[in-house]
Design a protein around this motif. Structure first.
Motif, PDB file in Angstrom:
ATOM      1  N   ARG A 217       7.331   0.011   0.041  1.00  0.00           N
ATOM      2  CA  ARG A 217       7.684  -1.268  -0.565  1.00  0.00           C
ATOM      3  C   ARG A 217       8.015  -2.327   0.479  1.00  0.00           C
ATOM      4  O   ARG A 217       7.725  -3.514   0.288  1.00  0.00           O
ATOM      5  CB  ARG A 217       8.879  -1.075  -1.496  1.00  0.00           C
ATOM      6  N   ALA A 218       8.607  -1.920   1.578  1.00  0.00           N
ATOM      7  CA  ALA A 218       8.968  -2.894   2.615  1.00  0.00           C
ATOM      8  C   ALA A 218       7.721  -3.586   3.155  1.00  0.00           C
ATOM      9  O   ALA A 218       7.751  -4.787   3.463  1.00  0.00           O
ATOM     10  CB  ALA A 218       9.715  -2.197   3.747  1.00  0.00           C
ATOM     11  N   LEU A 219       6.602  -2.865   3.257  1.00  0.00           N
ATOM     12  CA  LEU A 219       5.361  -3.462   3.729  1.00  0.00           C
ATOM     13  C   LEU A 219       4.844  -4.478   2.714  1.00  0.00           C
ATOM     14  O   LEU A 219       4.444  -5.590   3.081  1.00  0.00           O
ATOM     15  CB  LEU A 219       4.308  -2.378   3.969  1.00  0.00           C
ATOM     16  N   VAL A 220       4.875  -4.108   1.445  1.00  0.00           N
ATOM     17  CA  VAL A 220       4.407  -5.020   0.394  1.00  0.00           C
ATOM     18  C   VAL A 220       5.227  -6.303   0.409  1.00  0.00           C
ATOM     19  O   VAL A 220       4.687  -7.417   0.332  1.00  0.00           O
ATOM     20  CB  VAL A 220       4.484  -4.342  -0.988  1.00  0.00           C
ATOM     21  N   ASP A 221       6.532  -6.177   0.526  1.00  0.00           N
ATOM     22  CA  ASP A 221       7.390  -7.361   0.565  1.00  0.00           C
ATOM     23  C   ASP A 221       7.108  -8.197   1.814  1.00  0.00           C
ATOM     24  O   ASP A 221       7.067  -9.429   1.763  1.00  0.00           O
ATOM     25  CB  ASP A 221       8.862  -6.952   0.542  1.00  0.00           C
ATOM     26  N   GLY A 222       6.887  -7.524   2.932  1.00  0.00           N
ATOM     27  CA  GLY A 222       6.635  -8.237   4.176  1.00  0.00           C
ATOM     28  C   GLY A 222       5.344  -9.026   4.152  1.00  0.00           C
ATOM     29  O   GLY A 222       5.239 -10.090   4.778  1.00  0.00           O
ATOM     30  N   LEU A 223       4.351  -8.517   3.417  1.00  0.00           N
ATOM     31  CA  LEU A 223       3.063  -9.212   3.360  1.00  0.00           C
ATOM     32  C   LEU A 223       3.192 -10.573   2.683  1.00  0.00           C
ATOM     33  O   LEU A 223       2.340 -11.448   2.879  1.00  0.00           O
ATOM     34  CB  LEU A 223       2.029  -8.357   2.627  1.00  0.00           C
ATOM     35  N   GLY A 224       4.241 -10.742   1.903  1.00  0.00           N
ATOM     36  CA  GLY A 224       4.480 -12.043   1.294  1.00  0.00           C
ATOM     37  C   GLY A 224       4.679 -13.128   2.335  1.00  0.00           C
ATOM     38  O   GLY A 224       4.362 -14.302   2.099  1.00  0.00           O
ATOM     39  N   GLU A 225       5.200 -12.753   3.475  1.00  0.00           N
ATOM     40  CA  GLU A 225       5.402 -13.732   4.549  1.00  0.00           C
ATOM     41  C   GLU A 225       4.077 -14.236   5.107  1.00  0.00           C
ATOM     42  O   GLU A 225       4.032 -15.283   5.766  1.00  0.00           O
ATOM     43  CB  GLU A 225       6.239 -13.110   5.671  1.00  0.00           C
ATOM     44  N   ALA A 236       0.306  -1.322  -5.529  1.00  0.00           N
ATOM     45  CA  ALA A 236       0.659   0.092  -5.691  1.00  0.00           C
ATOM     46  C   ALA A 236       0.080   0.924  -4.554  1.00  0.00           C
ATOM     47  O   ALA A 236       0.745   1.835  -4.027  1.00  0.00           O
ATOM     48  CB  ALA A 236       0.150   0.599  -7.037  1.00  0.00           C
ATOM     49  N   GLN A 237      -1.166   0.617  -4.158  1.00  0.00           N
ATOM     50  CA  GLN A 237      -1.772   1.351  -3.048  1.00  0.00           C
ATOM     51  C   GLN A 237      -1.005   1.125  -1.757  1.00  0.00           C
ATOM     52  O   GLN A 237      -0.686   2.071  -1.026  1.00  0.00           O
ATOM     53  CB  GLN A 237      -3.225   0.915  -2.869  1.00  0.00           C
ATOM     54  N   LEU A 238      -0.704  -0.129  -1.455  1.00  0.00           N
ATOM     55  CA  LEU A 238      -0.008  -0.447  -0.204  1.00  0.00           C
ATOM     56  C   LEU A 238       1.435   0.010  -0.231  1.00  0.00           C
ATOM     57  O   LEU A 238       2.041   0.252   0.823  1.00  0.00           O
ATOM     58  CB  LEU A 238      -0.082  -1.950   0.068  1.00  0.00           C
ATOM     59  N   GLY A 239       2.005   0.121  -1.415  1.00  0.00           N
ATOM     60  CA  GLY A 239       3.394   0.555  -1.527  1.00  0.00           C
ATOM     61  C   GLY A 239       3.576   2.060  -1.535  1.00  0.00           C
ATOM     62  O   GLY A 239       4.715   2.557  -1.520  1.00  0.00           O
ATOM     63  N   ASP A 240       2.463   2.794  -1.543  1.00  0.00           N
ATOM     64  CA  ASP A 240       2.514   4.260  -1.547  1.00  0.00           C
ATOM     65  C   ASP A 240       2.721   4.754  -0.116  1.00  0.00           C
ATOM     66  O   ASP A 240       1.825   4.665   0.722  1.00  0.00           O
ATOM     67  CB  ASP A 240       1.210   4.805  -2.128  1.00  0.00           C
ATOM     68  N   GLU A 241       3.889   5.283   0.165  1.00  0.00           N
ATOM     69  CA  GLU A 241       4.203   5.726   1.531  1.00  0.00           C
ATOM     70  C   GLU A 241       3.323   6.870   1.991  1.00  0.00           C
ATOM     71  O   GLU A 241       3.156   7.091   3.192  1.00  0.00           O
ATOM     72  CB  GLU A 241       5.676   6.134   1.618  1.00  0.00           C
ATOM     73  N   ALA A 242       2.718   7.602   1.053  1.00  0.00           N
ATOM     74  CA  ALA A 242       1.867   8.738   1.415  1.00  0.00           C
ATOM     75  C   ALA A 242       0.382   8.373   1.415  1.00  0.00           C
ATOM     76  O   ALA A 242      -0.470   9.255   1.565  1.00  0.00           O
ATOM     77  CB  ALA A 242       2.109   9.895   0.446  1.00  0.00           C
ATOM     78  N   ASN A 243       0.062   7.103   1.267  1.00  0.00           N
ATOM     79  CA  ASN A 243      -1.332   6.661   1.201  1.00  0.00           C
ATOM     80  C   ASN A 243      -2.066   7.011   2.496  1.00  0.00           C
ATOM     81  O   ASN A 243      -1.769   6.465   3.553  1.00  0.00           O
ATOM     82  CB  ASN A 243      -1.374   5.147   0.972  1.00  0.00           C
ATOM     83  N   PRO A 244      -3.072   7.909   2.432  1.00  0.00           N
ATOM     84  CA  PRO A 244      -3.787   8.292   3.661  1.00  0.00           C
ATOM     85  C   PRO A 244      -4.760   7.223   4.140  1.00  0.00           C
ATOM     86  O   PRO A 244      -5.245   7.294   5.261  1.00  0.00           O
ATOM     87  CB  PRO A 244      -4.533   9.563   3.234  1.00  0.00           C
ATOM     88  N   TYR A 245      -5.038   6.234   3.290  1.00  0.00           N
ATOM     89  CA  TYR A 245      -5.997   5.183   3.636  1.00  0.00           C
ATOM     90  C   TYR A 245      -5.310   3.835   3.819  1.00  0.00           C
ATOM     91  O   TYR A 245      -5.944   2.785   3.674  1.00  0.00           O
ATOM     92  CB  TYR A 245      -7.057   5.063   2.547  1.00  0.00           C
ATOM     93  N   LEU A 246      -4.030   3.864   4.162  1.00  0.00           N
ATOM     94  CA  LEU A 246      -3.254   2.628   4.197  1.00  0.00           C
ATOM     95  C   LEU A 246      -3.880   1.577   5.101  1.00  0.00           C
ATOM     96  O   LEU A 246      -3.996   0.408   4.720  1.00  0.00           O
ATOM     97  CB  LEU A 246      -1.818   2.921   4.648  1.00  0.00           C
ATOM     98  N   GLU A 247      -4.294   1.959   6.299  1.00  0.00           N
ATOM     99  CA  GLU A 247      -4.862   0.978   7.226  1.00  0.00           C
ATOM    100  C   GLU A 247      -6.107   0.332   6.643  1.00  0.00           C
ATOM    101  O   GLU A 247      -6.280  -0.895   6.720  1.00  0.00           O
ATOM    102  CB  GLU A 247      -5.197   1.640   8.559  1.00  0.00           C
ATOM    103  N   PHE A 248      -6.970   1.136   6.031  1.00  0.00           N
ATOM    104  CA  PHE A 248      -8.193   0.591   5.449  1.00  0.00           C
ATOM    105  C   PHE A 248      -7.889  -0.318   4.265  1.00  0.00           C
ATOM    106  O   PHE A 248      -8.508  -1.369   4.098  1.00  0.00           O
ATOM    107  CB  PHE A 248      -9.124   1.731   5.012  1.00  0.00           C
TER     108      PHE A 248
END
Length: 448
Positions: A217-225, A236-248
């Motif tokens: 969630r911290a990443l999702v909130d930060g992207l607002g900046e 939801a995808q970016l907020g999933d801490e276990a997302n194996p494809y986060l960078e993509f």
């Protein structure tokens, strides 16, 4: 593990193909073939999670019959792709994708550039278009590499300048800044003939943002900046801490909503004119094609906003493409509606253009399949693919055997008939029921 070696960017192409051949000795279970192909696969030589050998394996695992690579400004993976496709029993079509100006500066200045101010298939700059060059004969790969070398160098220099812009934004967010060589170039295959693209830059930025905000969630909130607006699905995808494809996933969002903050327009050293690239492609026996995008309502990969592209002036554009020397047009059935494809097919037929299909592969979430190609009304796209398979092999034996060769044995026939005959040749070559020499002799006898 062998699969890891097949997809290891640090190995040589020969080592990866050897690993694939060893893997196949274990008789892996493959599905039956389906009437599908993919002529627009990107590999590590531009931006993709797959080496050419792994892309060929994944294509076979998807049941495809033909796989084709088009890396950005590079055909460095062509040899590996062709060898790997042959190892798994697939046809192959190899080439590259590049950006071009539709017209020269002189044509614009002299008022001979009717579409120079239109947004074509490139969301970033009016008058610049994506195109492909496909079906490159193996013996011409060195000439292609020489032609693309200054284009790659110009793009590298522009990307370095974009890093400076990106670092100013990262500094303002309190995030670590990019080291151009370590964070961008080194994640590419530039030294091996590949390209550094905007995706490499955005991947580097994504790493810095994850380092700054963390995951979840911290990443999702930060992207607002950064002013990024996220759909519920993407959040939801970016907020999933276990997302194996986060960078993509993050990269795709940034390409759609952030790239314009750092983007610099390519100059003409990096982007030749369409006519210039088409003429070069013809000189090496390859097939140049305009990459139709069409108005976008929803991007399957999340890397494009809903916006209008060529559809409002498509009739005029297709006629202009033909005038500029383009013999083919390529598009992605999963991205387009049935109405868009039917209109394009009609225009292609009226203007004598070959239709080429494919789905660009940039992320591990994407599927290699293109089930649309099993629809009856799109059967001609499968025939065109097999014709290009034949073209690449026959043109290697003799450039005058190419599908569009002016001195070709079937040059006097309508394109549809040439495609039909070359399609049969492509199928027979991959099935092993004829050789290139036999097919060439048969074509020449037909013309005698």
């Amino acid at each position: 593990m062998l699969r890891e070696r097949i997809n290891d960017p640090s190995l040589t192409p020969a080592e990866r193909v050897a690993a694939l051949q060893e893997y196949l000795q274990g008789s892996p279970a493959f599905p039956d073939f389906v009437t599908e192909s993919n002529n627009h696969v990107h590999t590590i030589y531009s931006f993709s999670p797959y080496t050419p050998a792994m892309a060929a394996l994944r294509a076979r695992e998807a049941g495809l019959m033909v796989v084709g690579s088009v890396d950005h400004d590079s055909a460095a993976g062509a040899g590996e792709m062709a060898a790997a496709a042959d190892a798994v029993g697939l046809g192959s079509v190899t080439g590259f994708e590049c950006r071009v100006y539709l017209y020269s500066a002189d044509e614009v200045a002299e008022g001979r550039a009717p579409l120079h101010d239109r947004k074509l298939n490139n969301p970033d700059t009016a008058g610049i278009a994506y195109m492909t060059v496909q079906g490159i004969p193996a013996s011409q790969r060195e000439r292609v590499a020489e032609y693309l070398a200054p284009i790659r160098a110009a793009r590298l220099a522009r990307t370095a300048r974009m890093v400076e812009r990106a670092n100013a934004i990262l500094e303002g967010l309190g995030a670590p800044v990019l080291d151009f060589q370590r964070d961008v170039v080194d994640r590419s295959q530039y030294e091996g003939g590949g390209e550094v693209t905007e995706r490499h830059l955005l991947a580097g930025i994504a790493d810095k943002l994850i380092e700054r905000y963390g995951r979840g969630r911290a990443l999702v909130d930060g992207l607002g900046e950064l002013g990024l607006e996220l759909s519920d699905k993407v959040a939801a995808q970016l907020g999933d801490e276990a997302n194996p494809y986060l960078e993509f996933d993050l990269l795709g969002v940034m390409k759609a909503g952030f790239l314009d903050q750092i983007y610099l327009v390519p100059d003409r050293e990096e982007c030749p004119t369409m006519a210039e690239v088409a003429a070069f492609a013809t000189s090496v026996g390859a097939i140049p094609a305009y990459a139709y995008l069409g108005d976008v309502t929803a991007s399957p990969t999340g890397d494009k906003k809903a916006e209008k592209f060529e559809d409002d002036f498509l009739d005029e554009l297709v006629a202009e493409l033909r005038r500029l020397g383009m013999p083919a047009i390529t598009y992605m059935p999963p991205r387009n509606t049935a109405e868009q494809m039917a209109r394009l097919a009609s225009l292609a037929a009226d203007n004598g253009l070959l239709e080429v299909s494919g789905v660009d592969i940039n992320t591990p979430r994407q599927q290699f399949n293109c089930p649309e190609l099993q629809r009856r009304e799109l059967a001609h796209l499968n025939d065109a693919t097999w014709a290009m398979v034949a073209h690449e092999r026959l043109a290697e034996a003799d450039l005058d055997l190419g599908l569009f060769a002016e001195a070709g044995p079937l040059a006097s026939l309508p394109l549809s008939e040439r495609v039909r005959r070359y399609s049969a040749v492509g199928r027979s070559l991959v099935a092993g029921t004829s050789t290139v020499g036999e097919a060439a002799d048969a074509l020449r006898k037909e013309a005698a």
